[in-house]
Write a protein that holds these residues in place. Structure first.
Motif, PDB file in Angstrom:
ATOM      1  N   PRO A  48       0.856  -1.199   0.000  1.00 44.81           N
ATOM      2  CA  PRO A  48       0.000   0.000   0.000  1.00 44.81           C
ATOM      3  C   PRO A  48       0.891   1.248   0.000  1.00 44.81           C
ATOM      4  N   GLY A  49       0.652   2.145  -0.938  1.00 42.63           N
ATOM      5  CA  GLY A  49       1.528   3.290  -1.156  1.00 42.63           C
ATOM      6  C   GLY A  49       1.536   4.282  -0.012  1.00 42.63           C
ATOM      7  N   THR A  50       2.734   4.779   0.326  1.00 39.19           N
ATOM      8  CA  THR A  50       2.858   5.718   1.448  1.00 39.19           C
ATOM      9  C   THR A  50       3.326   7.123   1.058  1.00 39.19           C
ATOM     10  N   ARG A  85      10.433  -1.144  25.942  1.00 36.87           N
ATOM     11  CA  ARG A  85      11.520  -0.974  26.917  1.00 36.87           C
ATOM     12  C   ARG A  85      11.688   0.486  27.318  1.00 36.87           C
ATOM     13  N   ALA A  86      11.459   1.399  26.371  1.00 33.27           N
ATOM     14  CA  ALA A  86      11.632   2.833  26.634  1.00 33.27           C
ATOM     15  C   ALA A  86      10.406   3.438  27.325  1.00 33.27           C
ATOM     16  N   GLY A  87       9.349   2.654  27.471  1.00 40.87           N
ATOM     17  CA  GLY A  87       8.117   3.185  28.056  1.00 40.87           C
ATOM     18  C   GLY A  87       7.397   4.125  27.107  1.00 40.87           C
ATOM     19  N   ALA A  88       7.736   4.065  25.818  1.00 36.94           N
ATOM     20  CA  ALA A  88       7.094   4.923  24.818  1.00 36.94           C
ATOM     21  C   ALA A  88       5.739   4.305  24.442  1.00 36.94           C
ATOM     22  N   ARG A  89       4.731   5.133  24.268  1.00 40.22           N
ATOM     23  CA  ARG A  89       3.391   4.636  23.954  1.00 40.22           C
ATOM     24  C   ARG A  89       2.817   5.323  22.714  1.00 40.22           C
ATOM     25  N   PRO A  90       3.499   5.225  21.570  1.00 44.37           N
ATOM     26  CA  PRO A  90       2.929   5.842  20.368  1.00 44.37           C
ATOM     27  C   PRO A  90       1.712   5.056  19.889  1.00 44.37           C
ATOM     28  N   ALA A  91       0.884   5.696  19.094  1.00 46.40           N
ATOM     29  CA  ALA A  91      -0.210   4.979  18.434  1.00 46.40           C
ATOM     30  C   ALA A  91       0.429   4.100  17.365  1.00 46.40           C
ATOM     31  N   LEU A  92       0.031   2.835  17.315  1.00 48.42           N
ATOM     32  CA  LEU A  92       0.556   1.893  16.326  1.00 48.42           C
ATOM     33  C   LEU A  92      -0.513   1.675  15.268  1.00 48.42           C
ATOM     34  N   VAL A  93      -0.183   2.015  14.025  1.00 50.62           N
ATOM     35  CA  VAL A  93      -1.156   1.943  12.935  1.00 50.62           C
ATOM     36  C   VAL A  93      -0.544   1.169  11.771  1.00 50.62           C
ATOM     37  N   VAL A  94      -1.256   0.152  11.290  1.00 49.15           N
ATOM     38  CA  VAL A  94      -0.775  -0.629  10.149  1.00 49.15           C
ATOM     39  C   VAL A  94      -1.535  -0.198   8.896  1.00 49.15           C
ATOM     40  N   LEU A  95      -0.830  -0.125   7.773  1.00 44.16           N
ATOM     41  CA  LEU A  95      -1.422   0.292   6.498  1.00 44.16           C
ATOM     42  C   LEU A  95      -1.559  -0.932   5.592  1.00 44.16           C
ATOM     43  N   LEU A  96      -2.797  -1.246   5.197  1.00 43.51           N
ATOM     44  CA  LEU A  96      -3.062  -2.465   4.431  1.00 43.51           C
ATOM     45  C   LEU A  96      -4.111  -2.243   3.353  1.00 43.51           C
ATOM     46  N   TYR A  97      -4.287  -3.256   2.504  1.00 42.77           N
ATOM     47  CA  TYR A  97      -5.415  -3.288   1.564  1.00 42.77           C
ATOM     48  C   TYR A  97      -6.606  -3.900   2.297  1.00 42.77           C
TER      49      TYR A  97
END
Length: 191
Positions: free
Chosen positions: A51-53, A149-161
């Motif tokens: 999927p194009g980014t 490990r870093a305690g970072a909590r970004p939003a995780l988003v996957v790009l798919l068809y």
């Protein structure tokens, strides 16, 4: 087995299919509140029939977002560099693997991803639990472990068809679910 089937379907897509999907994908992704408020986004440059980014990367850049892109290291871990438009990319051939487009400028180190508010992940499928099936190289498993490990909590988003949102993907104990999937037809969130 599932990976091979999904890649076979992707390989049937035409250039027009990929381009049209990329435009819709960018449109839906840019409506995500997480991206609207993000200062730093870790993303990637799609290759082949992924999927194009690029449209999405350029739109984020135009909004003043700092976009980090991965550079594959010899051990399959990822270093990061800043995206400054399509001209800031270098095509890099990694041994027997596919050629990737990576940031040509300064390397910021593998820990730079921990500064991201959102991490856009490549994948081959996601299931109803939000479990992502990657290509099997383990690069993003390392990224997700580093964030934890870093305690970072970004939003995780996957790009798919659209067809890559499936009933079930195999998951291992270390696998972490994503928060959302963006497809050409819209956004689906996972709890």
């Amino acid at each position: 087995m599932l990976r091979r089937e999904l890649l076979t379907v992707r390989n049937t897509l035409t250039t027009d299919d990929v381009r049209d999907a990329a435009e819709s994908l960018a449109e839906h992704a840019l409506e995500l509140p997480e991206l609207a408020h993000a200062r730093t986004v870790a993303a990637y440059v799609s290759v082949g029939n992924e999927p194009g980014t690029l449209a999405l990367l350029d739109a984020l850049l135009a909004r003043g977002v700092r976009v980090l892109l991965p550079a594959l290291l010899p051990d399959n871990d990822l270093d990061w560099g800043a995206y400054a438009g399509e001209g800031s990319l270098a095509r890099v051939q990694h041994g027997g693997k596919m050629a990737l487009f990576e940031p040509a400028g300064e390397r910021l180190g593998p820990a730079a991803v921990t500064e991201a508010d959102v991490v856009l992940l490549p994948g081959l499928a996601v299931d109803a639990r939000g479990m992502r099936l990657g290509r099997g190289g383990g690069s993003y498993d390392r990224v997700l472990a580093r964030l934890e490990r870093a305690g970072a909590r970004p939003a995780l988003v996957v790009l798919l068809y659209d067809a890559e949102v499936v009933g079930h993907v195999p998951a291992e104990a270390h696998d972490r679910p994503v928060h959302a999937v963006v497809t050409p037809s819209g956004v689906r969130r996972f709890t």
